[in-house]
Design an enzyme around this catalytic site. Structure first.
Site, PDB file in Angstrom:
ATOM      1  N   ASN A  24       9.790   0.610   0.727  1.00  0.00           N
ATOM      2  CA  ASN A  24       8.329   0.627   0.694  1.00  0.00           C
ATOM      3  C   ASN A  24       7.713   0.810   2.072  1.00  0.00           C
ATOM      4  OD1 ASN A  24       7.680   0.488  -2.034  1.00  0.00           O
ATOM      5  ND2 ASN A  24       7.947  -1.727  -2.117  1.00  0.00           N
ATOM      6  N   ASP A  64       6.436  -7.064  -1.551  1.00  0.00           N
ATOM      7  CA  ASP A  64       7.699  -6.406  -1.903  1.00  0.00           C
ATOM      8  C   ASP A  64       8.133  -5.524  -0.740  1.00  0.00           C
ATOM      9  OD1 ASP A  64       9.856  -5.796  -3.569  1.00  0.00           O
ATOM     10  OD2 ASP A  64       8.857  -4.051  -4.421  1.00  0.00           O
ATOM     11  N   ASP A  89       3.078   1.203  -0.880  1.00  0.00           N
ATOM     12  CA  ASP A  89       2.916   0.584  -2.191  1.00  0.00           C
ATOM     13  C   ASP A  89       2.549  -0.880  -2.040  1.00  0.00           C
ATOM     14  OD1 ASP A  89       2.904   0.102  -4.878  1.00  0.00           O
ATOM     15  OD2 ASP A  89       5.071   0.151  -5.129  1.00  0.00           O
TER      16      ASP A  89
END
Length: 348
Positions: free
Chosen positions: A211, A206, A224
């Site tokens: 992130n 992702d 993350d």
């Protein structure tokens, strides 16, 4: 229209509950809690009595199994051991990185500050490219056994099936959306089938700009790995590119210029950018519908599920059908071997 969804409100996660969970895990907080942006889980910044600042994540129930979460944690530990900058979970009082407390599951990582990266800067993109290559070098050492695989149309097919089975789409729009979605699923699968020897890697999964955090002295770092998957490495590249084709082409060159200083990149994976984008579009619609029982979602996404939303999604899926038509590589993102050098002021 929205399907009936379970209550996913995290209603028992009061400040008192979270402080008790931290205390049981061996971490004494001084009472200062700050909720951080996260829709999927509940995440907060915690000041500890020993002076450390941590980030505690309470996982959404039933999304991942314990085995899947622990596999993500093990990957983060491998990356940290290889000096890839990532926030790896701490070992807590019970000797594990995944702490169970009164029906909730929690992980705690050190806080790593920073700001969003300047993706218009070629040198920033090169640095991120090198970082992603380092992550993928570690990712290739072994496969995931428990995490999802983004290696076919299967995740999008599961999402499509759930949406249709749960009447998530207005009945007057559902046939048109479903026709476009089914044709997209066929195109996604054909794209993967066209690369039968595709090399699969443990990925961030992702890797959008939110992130990645940036500090001037340390550069980029990941915050993350909640969506870590097995898949082609281009999955960790395409979400960093802007939607405008010419700008995307320039930024892709910078990312790959940095990436290939550390690891090889298979140019054939460029054919998967639009299939992966389409997969994510269908998956995202189902994610929103599945989470509608969480009161945070109607507030944050008031436009979701309206007739206009689904008509727009139908039109976008039809556009993706054109974008996914077989070609050597998407024209806007094709590699140009005569266009690989950049100066300090931009693209030359």
């Amino acid at each position: 229209m929205h399907p009936a969804t379970p209550d996913l409100s995290f209603g028992d996660l009061t400040p008192e509950f979270m402080l008790d969970a931290l205390d049981a895990a061996g971490l004494r907080a001084d009472g200062r809690l700050l909720q951080l942006n996260s829709f999927e889980n509940r995440v907060l910044q915690v000041h500890l009595e020993d002076g450390r600042v941590a980030v505690a994540k309470f996982y959404r129930p039933a999304r991942w199994s314990d085995a899947q979460i622990l596999e993500e944690h093990a990957f983060a530990a491998e990356l940290a051991a290889a000096e890839v900058p990532v926030a790896a979970p701490w070992t807590l009082a019970d000797g594990t990185t995944l702490f169970h407390f009164q029906g909730q599951r929690m992980a705690v990582t050190p806080r790593q500050g920073g700001r969003g990266p300047e993706l218009e800067d070629p040198e920033v993109l090169r640095w991120i490219g090198r970082l992603l290559a380092r992550l993928h070098v570690v990712g290739r050492e072994r496969p995931f056994a428990e995490r999802l695989h983004w290696t076919s149309a299967a995740p999008a097919r599961t999402a499509r099936d759930w949406l249709m089975a749960n009447d998530a789409i207005p009945p007057e729009i559902a046939p048109g959306w479903d026709d476009a979605a089914q044709r997209c699923l066929d195109a996604i699968q054909a794209a993967f089938d066209g690369l039968p020897d595709l090399r699969l890697t443990r990925l961030h999964g992702d890797c959008h700009p939110g992130n990645i955090l940036w500090t001037p002295d340390r550069g980029p770092h990941f915050v993350d790995l909640d969506d870590a998957v097995m898949g082609p490495v281009v999955q960790d590249l395409w979400m960093l590119l802007p939607g405008e084709p010419d700008a995307a082409r320039l930024q892709l060159h910078a990312l790959l210029d940095g990436y290939e200083q550390v690891a090889e990149f298979d140019d054939r994976e460029l054919r998967l950018i639009e299939p992966l984008r389409t997969l994510r579009m269908i998956h995202h619609s189902a994610w929103l519908a599945r989470r509608w029982g969480d009161p945070a979602f109607p507030v944050a996404f008031p436009w979701f599920g309206t007739p206009n939303y689904w008509l727009d999604q139908t039109a976008k899926l039809r556009e993706q059908l054109e974008a996914m038509k077989p070609k050597d590589a998407p024209p806007a993102l094709a590699r140009d071997e005569d266009f690989v050098d950049f100066d300090g002021d931009g693209f030359a």
